[in-house]
Motif scaffolding. Structure first.
Motif, PDB file in Angstrom:
ATOM      1  N   ALA A   1       1.716  -3.015  15.977  1.00 36.11           N
ATOM      2  CA  ALA A   1       1.848  -1.832  15.320  1.00 36.11           C
ATOM      3  C   ALA A   1       3.653  -1.705  14.775  1.00 36.11           C
ATOM      4  N   ALA A   2       4.360  -1.905  15.669  1.00 40.14           N
ATOM      5  CA  ALA A   2       5.706  -1.696  15.319  1.00 40.14           C
ATOM      6  C   ALA A   2       6.041  -2.798  13.855  1.00 40.14           C
ATOM      7  N   ILE A   3       5.575  -3.853  14.029  1.00 42.72           N
ATOM      8  CA  ILE A   3       5.953  -4.727  12.988  1.00 42.72           C
ATOM      9  C   ILE A   3       5.485  -4.425  11.667  1.00 42.72           C
ATOM     10  N   ILE A   4       3.992  -3.778  11.751  1.00 42.65           N
ATOM     11  CA  ILE A   4       3.534  -3.490  10.418  1.00 42.65           C
ATOM     12  C   ILE A   4       4.395  -1.803  10.036  1.00 42.65           C
ATOM     13  N   SER A   5       4.579  -1.354  11.083  1.00 40.22           N
ATOM     14  CA  SER A   5       5.461  -0.086  10.710  1.00 40.22           C
ATOM     15  C   SER A   5       6.616  -0.308   9.982  1.00 40.22           C
ATOM     16  N   THR A   6       7.375  -1.527  10.289  1.00 41.10           N
ATOM     17  CA  THR A   6       8.692  -2.142   9.785  1.00 41.10           C
ATOM     18  C   THR A   6       8.375  -2.229   8.144  1.00 41.10           C
ATOM     19  N   TYR A   7       7.348  -3.105   8.084  1.00 39.25           N
ATOM     20  CA  TYR A   7       6.981  -3.303   6.554  1.00 39.25           C
ATOM     21  C   TYR A   7       6.441  -2.081   5.722  1.00 39.25           C
ATOM     22  N   ALA A   8       5.999  -1.006   6.373  1.00 42.23           N
ATOM     23  CA  ALA A   8       5.632   0.324   5.739  1.00 42.23           C
ATOM     24  C   ALA A   8       6.796   1.054   5.553  1.00 42.23           C
ATOM     25  N   LEU A   9       7.895   1.019   6.465  1.00 39.86           N
ATOM     26  CA  LEU A   9       9.111   1.800   6.245  1.00 39.86           C
ATOM     27  C   LEU A   9       9.714   1.193   5.300  1.00 39.86           C
ATOM     28  N   PHE A  10       9.796  -0.190   4.904  1.00 36.24           N
ATOM     29  CA  PHE A  10      10.650  -0.873   3.784  1.00 36.24           C
ATOM     30  C   PHE A  10       9.825  -0.388   2.790  1.00 36.24           C
ATOM     31  N   GLY A  11       8.532  -0.163   2.531  1.00 36.38           N
ATOM     32  CA  GLY A  11       7.914   0.146   1.346  1.00 36.38           C
ATOM     33  C   GLY A  11       8.231   1.624   0.858  1.00 36.38           C
ATOM     34  N   LEU A  12       8.346   2.568   1.924  1.00 34.92           N
ATOM     35  CA  LEU A  12       8.862   3.846   1.758  1.00 34.92           C
ATOM     36  C   LEU A  12      10.213   3.805   1.167  1.00 34.92           C
ATOM     37  N   GLY A  13      11.163   3.066   1.747  1.00 36.12           N
ATOM     38  CA  GLY A  13      12.613   3.223   1.103  1.00 36.12           C
ATOM     39  C   GLY A  13      12.532   2.631  -0.129  1.00 36.12           C
ATOM     40  N   GLU A  14      11.585   1.623  -0.656  1.00 32.95           N
ATOM     41  CA  GLU A  14      11.571   0.888  -1.784  1.00 32.95           C
ATOM     42  C   GLU A  14      11.028   2.007  -2.915  1.00 32.95           C
TER      43      GLU A  14
ATOM     44  N   ALA B   1       0.892  -1.343   0.003  1.00 31.33           N
ATOM     45  CA  ALA B   1      -0.157  -0.145   0.039  1.00 31.33           C
ATOM     46  C   ALA B   1       0.915   1.238   0.006  1.00 31.33           C
ATOM     47  N   VAL B   2       2.062   1.149   0.667  1.00 32.60           N
ATOM     48  CA  VAL B   2       2.640   2.454   0.847  1.00 32.60           C
ATOM     49  C   VAL B   2       3.458   2.719  -0.620  1.00 32.60           C
ATOM     50  N   ILE B   3       3.816   1.645  -1.274  1.00 29.21           N
ATOM     51  CA  ILE B   3       4.575   1.608  -2.669  1.00 29.21           C
ATOM     52  C   ILE B   3       3.482   2.349  -3.503  1.00 29.21           C
ATOM     53  N   VAL B   4       2.404   1.684  -3.686  1.00 26.99           N
ATOM     54  CA  VAL B   4       1.366   1.857  -4.417  1.00 26.99           C
ATOM     55  C   VAL B   4       0.709   3.505  -4.207  1.00 26.99           C
ATOM     56  N   LEU B   5       0.667   3.785  -3.228  1.00 28.23           N
ATOM     57  CA  LEU B   5      -0.148   4.924  -2.600  1.00 28.23           C
ATOM     58  C   LEU B   5       0.922   6.114  -2.784  1.00 28.23           C
ATOM     59  N   ALA B   6       2.306   5.966  -2.346  1.00 28.26           N
ATOM     60  CA  ALA B   6       3.060   6.799  -2.065  1.00 28.26           C
ATOM     61  C   ALA B   6       4.161   7.145  -3.303  1.00 28.26           C
ATOM     62  N   GLN B   7       4.478   6.281  -4.259  1.00 27.22           N
ATOM     63  CA  GLN B   7       5.275   6.159  -5.117  1.00 27.22           C
ATOM     64  C   GLN B   7       5.638   7.659  -5.704  1.00 27.22           C
ATOM     65  N   PHE B   8       4.550   8.237  -6.361  1.00 23.58           N
ATOM     66  CA  PHE B   8       4.710   9.606  -7.204  1.00 23.58           C
ATOM     67  C   PHE B   8       4.716  10.838  -6.116  1.00 23.58           C
ATOM     68  N   VAL B   9       4.155  10.744  -4.993  1.00 23.83           N
ATOM     69  CA  VAL B   9       4.442  11.706  -4.061  1.00 23.83           C
ATOM     70  C   VAL B   9       6.205  11.670  -3.892  1.00 23.83           C
ATOM     71  N   VAL B  10       6.620  10.518  -3.555  1.00 25.15           N
ATOM     72  CA  VAL B  10       8.045  10.302  -3.119  1.00 25.15           C
ATOM     73  C   VAL B  10       8.851  10.607  -4.286  1.00 25.15           C
ATOM     74  N   LEU B  11       8.551  10.431  -5.543  1.00 23.68           N
ATOM     75  CA  LEU B  11       9.060  10.765  -6.729  1.00 23.68           C
ATOM     76  C   LEU B  11       9.448  12.245  -6.911  1.00 23.68           C
ATOM     77  N   ARG B  12       8.180  13.021  -6.523  1.00 26.96           N
ATOM     78  CA  ARG B  12       8.309  14.440  -6.535  1.00 26.96           C
ATOM     79  C   ARG B  12       9.140  15.066  -5.688  1.00 26.96           C
ATOM     80  N   LEU B  13       9.459  14.336  -4.532  1.00 29.41           N
ATOM     81  CA  LEU B  13      10.433  14.602  -3.378  1.00 29.41           C
ATOM     82  C   LEU B  13      11.760  14.506  -3.751  1.00 29.41           C
ATOM     83  N   VAL B  14      11.950  13.255  -4.527  1.00 24.76           N
ATOM     84  CA  VAL B  14      13.443  12.767  -4.650  1.00 24.76           C
ATOM     85  C   VAL B  14      14.084  13.015  -5.918  1.00 24.76           C
ATOM     86  N   GLU B  15      13.295  13.338  -7.164  1.00 29.98           N
ATOM     87  CA  GLU B  15      13.840  13.234  -8.463  1.00 29.98           C
ATOM     88  C   GLU B  15      14.845  14.234  -8.927  1.00 29.98           C
ATOM     89  N   ARG B  16      14.769  15.243  -8.065  1.00 23.73           N
ATOM     90  CA  ARG B  16      15.790  16.581  -8.456  1.00 23.73           C
ATOM     91  C   ARG B  16      16.766  16.574  -7.209  1.00 23.73           C
TER      92      ARG B  16
END
Length: 436
Positions: free
Chosen positions: A317-330, A266-281
């Protein structure tokens, strides 16, 4: 980017999405299918999964040279046909030798397709659009896998082997669709590749240099080291060490583990293009360093989940956060690492560089679960978390050191059009090459 480049890129992305969709039908169920439905046992199922990695390691050293000599399109088509045969073979084979041979064909086919598609994306994009193109590929891969897995779960029935045959047949069909789509794509770089192969073109030396030339490229070597650690410390742990830690130490249920995996997607699908705008430049080296910090926090959260025995809700909550943070890094890596590999590649070695990075990735994916299995068997989960926190911080340190070997354009690309960048070091007095 020209209209022709855009049209070819859309075709490639469509085929890639359909292939990922087909992959999603079988990936979650292969182990159960081989061990239980075919009755071959967990040992054979493990051998099948290992064969995927071994087959990839066998073909990737030769794939890059084939791409650079023949072009990515025929190599990708050959890979899709091989993968389709392997997938269909898995669905129809009932013997140990049959399923292992089919797994080898499937693993080799997928390994060939990946760098070929990456090279096609490079030829169909510019510096200004390459990050977005690779981010879109990653987004569609995850979306396709997720949707395919969801639909596959509704079809599959362990009491009816024919339902699994249907899944593998769908996957095989999607590979053939990818091959058909790719074969009809007019990749702008293909004529250049063909022209470069003609006698007297003067470009043969780049290919002949092969691995020796790549290993002399300090920046690319550091990217490969980074790639190994990243895939070892993240992707290589999803279905092995992290899952074992979550079940054995955090004591979460399989259903909750499924929710954690869903949070990652979910983090990858929902955040990918938000993250893209933040990192591409931003500087690529600093983005990768940021990924290391995010993943270090993720592993610390996993460790905390195993310590808060008095609050199961907090642990979950901590273990779900782990998976979510991995998605953010990906999501941060998708528009960063593959475009960097492409921009480091000299003329006529884009396929070689993409294949080298894919080889490193496969090696990490093979060794990651193996190392996690040894640690899990010993019950040394404290050492496991510490090791992966150190690996994540190592990503950050290595990325910042790598920046010294990148030119300004390679580290912080500007919106100018070019087909592919020549590897130029910061200390070189040679000007940056920009191809229209």
């Amino acid at each position: 980017m020209t209209t022709a480049m855009g049209a070819a890129l859309r075709r490639i992305q469509l085929g890639n999405a359909l292939s990922a969709f087909g992959n999603g039908f079988t990936v979650p169920f292969t182990f159960v299918y081989v061990s239980q439905v075919r009755g071959l046992g967990a040992g054979v199922a493990g051998a099948v999964l290992a064969t995927f990695a071994v087959a990839a390691l066998f073909v990737l050293p030769f794939t890059g040279r084939a791409i650079d000599r023949r072009g990515p399109v025929p190599v990708a088509v050959a890979g899709t046909v091989l993968a389709a045969c392997g997938s269909l073979g898995l669905g129809l084979s009932g013997s140990e030798a049959g399923v292992i041979a089919a797994a080898g064909a499937l693993g080799a086919g997928i390994a060939v397709v990946q760098p070929a598609l990456a090279t096609m994306i490079v030829w169909c994009s510019t510096t200004a659009t390459r990050s977005r193109a690779f981010a879109m590929q990653f987004f569609l891969n995850n979306l396709g896998l997720g949707v395919g897995g969801l639909i596959g779960g509704l079809i599959v029935d362990t009491a009816h082997p024919s339902s699994f045959i249907r899944l593998f047949a769908i996957e095989a069909a999607m590979f053939l669709v990818l091959g058909a789509v790719v074969s009809t794509a007019r990749v702008p770089g293909a004529p250049l590749l063909a022209a470069a192969d003609r006698p007297g073109s003067g470009s043969g030396a780049g290919v002949a240099g092969g691995w020796r030339a790549l290993l002399r490229d300090r920046a690319m070597v550091m990217v490969c080291v980074l790639g190994f650690v990243m895939f070892f410390a993240c992707y290589g742990q999803f279905e092995s060490g992290l899952s074992a830690f979550a079940v054995e130490v955090t004591h979460i249920s399989p259903a909750t583990l499924g929710a954690a995996l869903a949070a990652n997607t979910a983090v990858i699908v929902l955040a990918q293009f938000v993250v893209l705008r933040l990192v591409e430049r931003r500087r690529r080296s600093r983005v990768i360093a940021g990924v290391g910090l995010v993943w270090a926090v993720a592993w610390i959260a996993a460790g905390v989940s195993g310590l808060v025995h008095g609050s199961h809700t907090l642990a979950v909550a901590a273990i779900i956060s782990t998976y979510a943070l991995f998605g953010l890094g990906e999501a941060m890596l998708a528009p960063t690492v593959n475009p960097l590999v492409a921009d480091l590649a000299p003329d006529r070695m884009v396929g070689q560089y993409n294949s080298a990075f894919a080889l490193v990735k496969q090696l990490a994916l093979a060794l990651g679960p193996a190392a996690a299995g040894v640690i899990a068997a010993a019950g040394a989960y404290d050492a496991y978390i510490v090791m992966l926190v150190v690996c994540s911080l190592g990503i950050s340190v290595t990325a910042l050191r790598m920046a010294r070997h990148l030119s300004p354009v390679q580290d912080s690309p500007v919106p100018v059009a070019r087909v592919v960048a020549r590897s130029v070091r910061p200390e070189s007095a040679e000007p940056e090459r920009i191809a229209g």
